[in-house]
Design an enzyme around this catalytic site. Structure first.
Site, PDB file in Angstrom:
ATOM      1  N   ARG A   1      -0.095  14.841  13.043  1.00 40.97           N
ATOM      2  CA  ARG A   1       0.493  14.371  11.838  1.00 40.97           C
ATOM      3  C   ARG A   1       0.782  15.655  11.008  1.00 40.97           C
ATOM      4  O   ARG A   1       0.059  15.785   9.896  1.00 40.97           O
ATOM      5  CB  ARG A   1      -0.013  13.403  11.238  1.00 40.97           C
ATOM      6  CG  ARG A   1      -0.267  12.121  12.004  1.00 40.97           C
ATOM      7  CD  ARG A   1      -0.773  10.836  11.220  1.00 40.97           C
ATOM      8  NE  ARG A   1       0.103  10.266  10.304  1.00 40.97           N
ATOM      9  CZ  ARG A   1      -0.401   9.234   9.498  1.00 40.97           C
ATOM     10  NH1 ARG A   1      -1.363   8.653   9.570  1.00 40.97           N
ATOM     11  NH2 ARG A   1       0.552   8.656   8.643  1.00 40.97           N
TER      12      ARG A   1
ATOM     13  N   CYS B   1      -5.060   7.902   9.295  1.00 42.45           N
ATOM     14  CA  CYS B   1      -4.875   7.218  10.521  1.00 42.45           C
ATOM     15  C   CYS B   1      -4.665   8.324  11.860  1.00 42.45           C
ATOM     16  O   CYS B   1      -3.972   9.176  11.642  1.00 42.45           O
ATOM     17  CB  CYS B   1      -4.058   6.177  10.749  1.00 42.45           C
ATOM     18  SG  CYS B   1      -4.705   4.644   9.985  1.00 42.45           S
TER      19      CYS B   1
ATOM     20  N   LYS C   1       0.758  -1.250   0.057  1.00 42.53           N
ATOM     21  CA  LYS C   1       0.022   0.154   0.032  1.00 42.53           C
ATOM     22  C   LYS C   1       0.907   1.219   0.038  1.00 42.53           C
ATOM     23  O   LYS C   1       0.695   2.205  -0.815  1.00 42.53           O
ATOM     24  CB  LYS C   1      -0.926   0.000   1.219  1.00 42.53           C
ATOM     25  CG  LYS C   1      -1.483   1.598   1.358  1.00 42.53           C
ATOM     26  CD  LYS C   1      -2.447   1.568   2.798  1.00 42.53           C
ATOM     27  CE  LYS C   1      -1.625   1.701   4.024  1.00 42.53           C
ATOM     28  NZ  LYS C   1      -1.335   3.088   4.198  1.00 42.53           N
TER      29      LYS C   1
HETATM   30  C1  EPZ Z   1       4.254   6.973   6.090  1.00 46.68           C
HETATM   31  O1  EPZ Z   1       3.293   8.000   6.849  1.00 46.68           O
HETATM   32  C2  EPZ Z   1       3.402   5.669   6.172  1.00 46.68           C
HETATM   33  N1  EPZ Z   1       2.256   5.915   5.444  1.00 46.68           N
HETATM   34  C3  EPZ Z   1       2.892   5.306   7.342  1.00 46.68           C
HETATM   35  O2  EPZ Z   1       2.165   3.886   7.574  1.00 46.68           O
HETATM   36  C4  EPZ Z   1       4.137   5.158   8.274  1.00 46.68           C
HETATM   37  O3  EPZ Z   1       3.651   4.710   9.600  1.00 46.68           O
HETATM   38  C5  EPZ Z   1       5.106   6.301   8.320  1.00 46.68           C
HETATM   39  O4  EPZ Z   1       5.356   6.443   7.080  1.00 46.68           O
HETATM   40  C6  EPZ Z   1       6.249   6.020   9.242  1.00 46.68           C
HETATM   41  O5  EPZ Z   1       6.984   4.888   8.554  1.00 46.68           O
HETATM   42  C7  EPZ Z   1       2.434   5.970   4.006  1.00 46.68           C
HETATM   43  O6  EPZ Z   1       3.340   5.782   3.515  1.00 46.68           O
HETATM   44  C8  EPZ Z   1       0.878   5.987   3.010  1.00 46.68           C
HETATM   45  P1  EPZ Z   1       6.203  10.157   8.175  1.00 46.68           P
HETATM   46  P2  EPZ Z   1       3.901   9.554   6.810  1.00 46.68           P
HETATM   47  O7  EPZ Z   1       6.192  11.578   7.485  1.00 46.68           O
HETATM   48  O8  EPZ Z   1       4.646   9.732   5.307  1.00 46.68           O
HETATM   49  C9  EPZ Z   1       6.486  13.708  11.518  1.00 46.68           C
HETATM   50  C10 EPZ Z   1       0.268   2.608   7.712  1.00 46.68           C
HETATM   51  O9  EPZ Z   1      -0.144   2.092   8.834  1.00 46.68           O
HETATM   52  N2  EPZ Z   1       6.232  14.589  10.329  1.00 46.68           N
HETATM   53  O10 EPZ Z   1       7.768   9.528   8.036  1.00 46.68           O
HETATM   54  O11 EPZ Z   1       2.956  10.346   7.182  1.00 46.68           O
HETATM   55  C11 EPZ Z   1       4.954  12.685  11.970  1.00 46.68           C
HETATM   56  O12 EPZ Z   1       4.088  13.432  12.700  1.00 46.68           O
HETATM   57  C12 EPZ Z   1       0.807   4.125   7.932  1.00 46.68           C
HETATM   58  O13 EPZ Z   1       0.361   1.984   6.529  1.00 46.68           O
HETATM   59  C13 EPZ Z   1       6.167  15.947  10.983  1.00 46.68           C
HETATM   60  O14 EPZ Z   1       6.405  16.393  11.990  1.00 46.68           O
HETATM   61  O15 EPZ Z   1       5.076   9.459   7.898  1.00 46.68           O
HETATM   62  C14 EPZ Z   1       5.370  11.462  12.297  1.00 46.68           C
HETATM   63  O16 EPZ Z   1       5.649  11.707  13.681  1.00 46.68           O
HETATM   64  C15 EPZ Z   1       0.368   4.667   9.211  1.00 46.68           C
HETATM   65  N3  EPZ Z   1       6.095  16.918   9.935  1.00 46.68           N
HETATM   66  C16 EPZ Z   1       6.650  11.323  11.797  1.00 46.68           C
HETATM   67  O17 EPZ Z   1       7.258  12.640  11.266  1.00 46.68           O
HETATM   68  C17 EPZ Z   1       6.033  16.403   8.631  1.00 46.68           C
HETATM   69  O18 EPZ Z   1       5.723  17.312   7.720  1.00 46.68           O
HETATM   70  C18 EPZ Z   1       6.502  10.257  10.630  1.00 46.68           C
HETATM   71  O19 EPZ Z   1       5.811  10.760   9.692  1.00 46.68           O
HETATM   72  C19 EPZ Z   1       5.947  15.105   8.201  1.00 46.68           C
HETATM   73  C20 EPZ Z   1       5.981  14.293   9.247  1.00 46.68           C
END
Ligand code: EPZ
Length: 417
Positions: free
Chosen positions: A121, A116, A22
């Protein structure tokens, strides 16, 4: 609303072929918008999040066809730059379209994404990077009005956190930008490699994907390609956790073992044995699992936060105390309250969860509050005595392709009614 009914305890056996990822399919679909002609994605999972992306692409004016696990996307007729709030709210990944739309249309209008509820986020890293690339972004009443009058420009971007989504958005926006973009502290997840492979097959010049520094030399245009989506490492980890908690022997195939390497030592620590080949692995679980000293979720190649919930469920029946530290998301323990209903013994202090293994779980009505939390309830339900009744399946369907049919094919007594 349909619910899952699991009559436990169960033993699993046989082989499960893992569907496409996904978290790779979604950014690939957004990236296809950059191309001048048709892209064909193979091994696309049948999931509600993928359907949402198809709806967004159609809304933007693309011709889209789906045939089983193959999706054809022809963006040549795309003429829209807005995504309605209703579609944006359906999933977090909708934000990945921002870089693609601005790059293709020179402007974009969308609202903040949904997805989610794992605590706050924010998308500040996405917006900061795009602004550095010359995109003007007005945030007004929950709406993002974006334009790049002089086009998107290459630049150096140091991410304060290796965000997966921000890295993907920058790679997409930089692929056809003027000049070169260098991302430091980039995300290194396999989904980032897959996106780079796809874009490079379309004619992009991306180097170092999978490393902390990624270099993207902007090119004039991209043409469509055919691409096979990588296997879903989190779906594979979920089936491994299901095999472990039920003391089963199971083969998980159509996988890339390297992608699951961060999860294997945890399962080995609690007594599971692995027979690993090029594209499959056989897990043999002990009658009763041992405990896991501590699991700390980290960006790849650390232990994936998406496997935290299913693996936690697995440790509820282990012999001893297991400790989990969730470092990625603020509140990703919503499954704990439901696992307690099944008789688990778990204490949560902020980002730390302490799981005291118990000798038995007993079936009960429980509700999924998010995707991986839902998977945890299925893993626990497979080993629980009696009937576990799971509601909130809309969360599960976002990330697992007909999970109950797959588990039933492995011998589980599970029905969707
Ligand atoms: C991706 O989400 C995945 N989703 C998530 O999987 C996964 O948990 C996550 O990466 C971490 O591995 C998809 O790929 C569609 P991040 P994403 O940006 O891109 C903070 C599942 O269950 N952050 O790496 O949203 C954020 O709040 C899903 O399949 C900021 O602060 O994750 C978080 O604490 C759930 N500012 C951390 O970084 C930003 O601009 C990780 O977020 C972006 C993120």
């Amino acid at each position: 609303m349909s619910e899952l009914f699991i009559q436990g305890p169960n033993k699993l056996s046989g082989e499960i072929c893992i569907h496409g990822a996904k978290n790779s399919t979604l950014p690939l679909m957004a990236a296809s918008l950059l191309c001048d002609n048709e892209c064909i994605l193979h091994n696309c999972p049948v999931l509600s999040d993928v359907d949402t992306s198809l709806k967004i692409l159609r809304y933007l004016g693309c011709r889209v066809q789906r045939l089983g696990n193959d999706v054809a996307i022809d963006p040549s007729s795309a003429d829209q730059c807005k995504i309605p709030d209703s579609l944006m709210r359906e999933m977090r990944s909708s934000i990945i379209f921002l870089g693609a739309i601005v790059s293709r249309m020179g402007k974009a209008e969308l609202s903040f994404p949904g997805g989610c509820e794992l605590g706050p986020r924010p998308i500040d890293l996405h917006l900061l990077a795009l602004r550095k690339m010359g995109v003007i972004i007005e945030e007004d009443h929950g709406c993002l009005k974006c334009s790049a009058p002089d086009g998107v420009k290459g630049t150096c971007i140091n991410l304060s956190f290796p965000s997966v989504g921000a890295t993907e958005n920058i790679m997409i926006a930089a692929s056809c930008a003027k000049g070169t973009t260098i991302i430091t502290n980039a995300a290194r997840e396999p989904e980032i490699w897959d996106l780079a492979d796809f874009l490079n097959s379309c004619g992009a010049k991306i180097y170092g994907a999978g490393e902390s520094t990624v270099v993207i030399e902007g090119v004039k245009s991209l043409s469509g390609c055919e691409h096979r989506v990588i296997p879903d490492r989190i779906a594979a980890s979920t089936f491994l956790a299901a095999a472990a908690i039920t003391g089963s022997t199971l083969t998980v195939s159509q996988i890339i073992p390297e992608h699951i390497a961060p999860v294997i030592p945890i399962l080995e620590e609690c007594g599971c044995h692995f027979d690993i080949s090029k594209s499959s692995m056989k897990i043999t679980a002990p009658k009763r699992l041992g405990r896991v000293k501590s699991v700390r979720t980290m960006p790849y190649p650390g232990f994936p936060t998406d496997a935290q919930a299913p693996v936690m469920a697995m440790t509820t029946l282990s012999d001893g105390t297991s400790v989990f530290i969730e470092t990625i998301f603020e509140s990703r323990y919503k499954h704990v309250g439901e696992l307690l209903r099944l008789g688990a013994n778990i204490k949560v202090e902020g980002r730390v969860a302490i799981v005291e293994g118990v000798s038995r779980l007993s079936g009960a009505p429980v509700e999924a509050a998010d995707l991986r939390g839902g998977a945890a309830l299925v893993v626990a339900g497979l080993a629980a005595q009696g009937v576990t009744q799971i509601s909130g399946l809309k969360h599960l369907d976002r990330g697992y392709e007909s999970l109950e049919k797959s588990l039933a094919s492995l011998g589980a007594d599970i029905k969707r009614i």
